[in-house]
Motif scaffolding. Sequence first.
Motif, PDB file in Angstrom:
ATOM      1  N   HIS A   1     -30.476 -45.685   4.063  1.00 23.39           N
ATOM      2  CA  HIS A   1     -28.725 -45.370   2.644  1.00 23.39           C
ATOM      3  C   HIS A   1     -30.171 -45.031   1.861  1.00 23.39           C
ATOM      4  O   HIS A   1     -28.829 -44.583   0.585  1.00 23.39           O
ATOM      5  CB  HIS A   1     -29.082 -47.252   2.117  1.00 23.39           C
ATOM      6  CG  HIS A   1     -27.756 -47.246   1.676  1.00 23.39           C
ATOM      7  ND1 HIS A   1     -26.545 -46.978   2.464  1.00 23.39           N
ATOM      8  CD2 HIS A   1     -27.744 -47.928   0.748  1.00 23.39           C
ATOM      9  CE1 HIS A   1     -25.686 -47.367   1.185  1.00 23.39           C
ATOM     10  NE2 HIS A   1     -25.940 -47.799   0.570  1.00 23.39           N
TER      11      HIS A   1
ATOM     12  N   VAL B   1     -28.747 -41.547   1.386  1.00 20.18           N
ATOM     13  CA  VAL B   1     -26.790 -41.789   1.400  1.00 20.18           C
ATOM     14  C   VAL B   1     -26.671 -41.968  -0.160  1.00 20.18           C
ATOM     15  O   VAL B   1     -25.636 -41.018  -0.580  1.00 20.18           O
ATOM     16  CB  VAL B   1     -26.723 -42.682   1.979  1.00 20.18           C
ATOM     17  CG1 VAL B   1     -24.707 -42.773   1.406  1.00 20.18           C
ATOM     18  CG2 VAL B   1     -26.452 -42.263   3.372  1.00 20.18           C
TER      19      VAL B   1
ATOM     20  N   ILE C   1     -20.372 -43.445   6.560  1.00 20.81           N
ATOM     21  CA  ILE C   1     -21.014 -43.121   5.771  1.00 20.81           C
ATOM     22  C   ILE C   1     -22.326 -42.859   6.391  1.00 20.81           C
ATOM     23  O   ILE C   1     -22.815 -41.806   6.288  1.00 20.81           O
ATOM     24  CB  ILE C   1     -21.326 -42.823   4.317  1.00 20.81           C
ATOM     25  CG1 ILE C   1     -19.559 -43.145   3.462  1.00 20.81           C
ATOM     26  CG2 ILE C   1     -22.192 -42.449   3.222  1.00 20.81           C
ATOM     27  CD1 ILE C   1     -18.748 -42.255   3.271  1.00 20.81           C
TER      28      ILE C   1
ATOM     29  N   SER D   1     -22.523 -48.411   6.270  1.00 20.86           N
ATOM     30  CA  SER D   1     -22.193 -48.032   5.294  1.00 20.86           C
ATOM     31  C   SER D   1     -20.956 -46.822   5.577  1.00 20.86           C
ATOM     32  O   SER D   1     -20.583 -45.806   6.254  1.00 20.86           O
ATOM     33  CB  SER D   1     -23.045 -47.002   4.188  1.00 20.86           C
ATOM     34  OG  SER D   1     -24.676 -47.365   4.239  1.00 20.86           O
TER      35      SER D   1
ATOM     36  N   ALA E   1     -16.683 -46.281   3.526  1.00 23.78           N
ATOM     37  CA  ALA E   1     -15.993 -46.410   2.052  1.00 23.78           C
ATOM     38  C   ALA E   1     -14.781 -46.300   2.671  1.00 23.78           C
ATOM     39  O   ALA E   1     -13.910 -45.603   3.687  1.00 23.78           O
ATOM     40  CB  ALA E   1     -15.960 -44.813   1.930  1.00 23.78           C
TER      41      ALA E   1
ATOM     42  N   LEU F   1     -17.366 -48.277  -1.774  1.00 27.76           N
ATOM     43  CA  LEU F   1     -18.535 -48.284  -0.684  1.00 27.76           C
ATOM     44  C   LEU F   1     -18.779 -50.213  -0.242  1.00 27.76           C
ATOM     45  O   LEU F   1     -19.545 -50.545  -0.769  1.00 27.76           O
ATOM     46  CB  LEU F   1     -19.594 -47.367  -0.953  1.00 27.76           C
ATOM     47  CG  LEU F   1     -21.125 -47.210   0.228  1.00 27.76           C
ATOM     48  CD1 LEU F   1     -20.577 -46.135   1.467  1.00 27.76           C
ATOM     49  CD2 LEU F   1     -22.113 -46.497   0.091  1.00 27.76           C
TER      50      LEU F   1
END
Length: 280
Positions: A117, A120, A238, A264, A266, A271
């Motif tokens: 993450h 991201v 994501i 994750s 969106a 998010l």
Amino acid sequence: MLICRSVSECREAVAKLRQNGHRIGMVPTMGYLHAGHMSLIQTAKTQSDAIVVSIFVNPTQFGEAADLDAYPRDEDRDLALLNEAGVAVVFLPEVGTMYPPGDETIVETTRLANMLHGEVRPGHFRGVTTVVARLFNIVQPDVAVFGEKDYQQLQVIKRMVADLHMPVQIIGAPTVREADGLAMSSRNVRLTPEDRAAALVLSRALDAAETAAKGGTVDALHATITATIASEPRAALIGLDIVADETLNTLTGPLTGPTAIMISVAFGDILLIDQRVVTP
């Protein structure tokens, strides 16, 4: 319940609790509290005598100013909930208190913060560890509780505490969900009704993954989750990480032990994240 807005006020309040022999539990939050936060407080109560809750919307963990500005806030409601929950001290610092003019010190776990993450949302976990380190230095709790929903964050904080020899016991509390299965989050209130309904795809994907994990492989889990998310047109996947529990090391092939799944997704510009540890 004492409300403290300066470092000196907070330290004085905690010192008085310690003079009375209290073990201090802490729950750091960004406010706009919900039942998930309350469950963290209840967990902290089982491990300590007096609870300190911080409310601080930390700007250094937001990638975009618009996301920071849109983060929901309701101080009066939060304070009422904390008072009802029996919290001893609430620390409500301003940005200039946590990040005084000219400040230049950061805290970062170099591996855990920049994978999964963290790729991201670059810089996100550096912001988390920097502010949590400062909060721990101010409050100096004996124990602190974080939600398992932010699973990578939990491991990052555990690593920071171990590496810096902080005398704080870190406890992870199970994810609290709405009646329909959506993980509680302060961001949920920003979802449109259509996206709120669509967001249930996260828990459906994790349910499917838990079934697929029995005798399965990493590739099979990935395919199951990806297909489930793709079945919801309002959802955009994501990030999807399937890694070893706690270490977050990359896995391949057949599943052989506890496996952490972090998603994750969106919905428009919102998010959401969710996680589950599954066993083969």
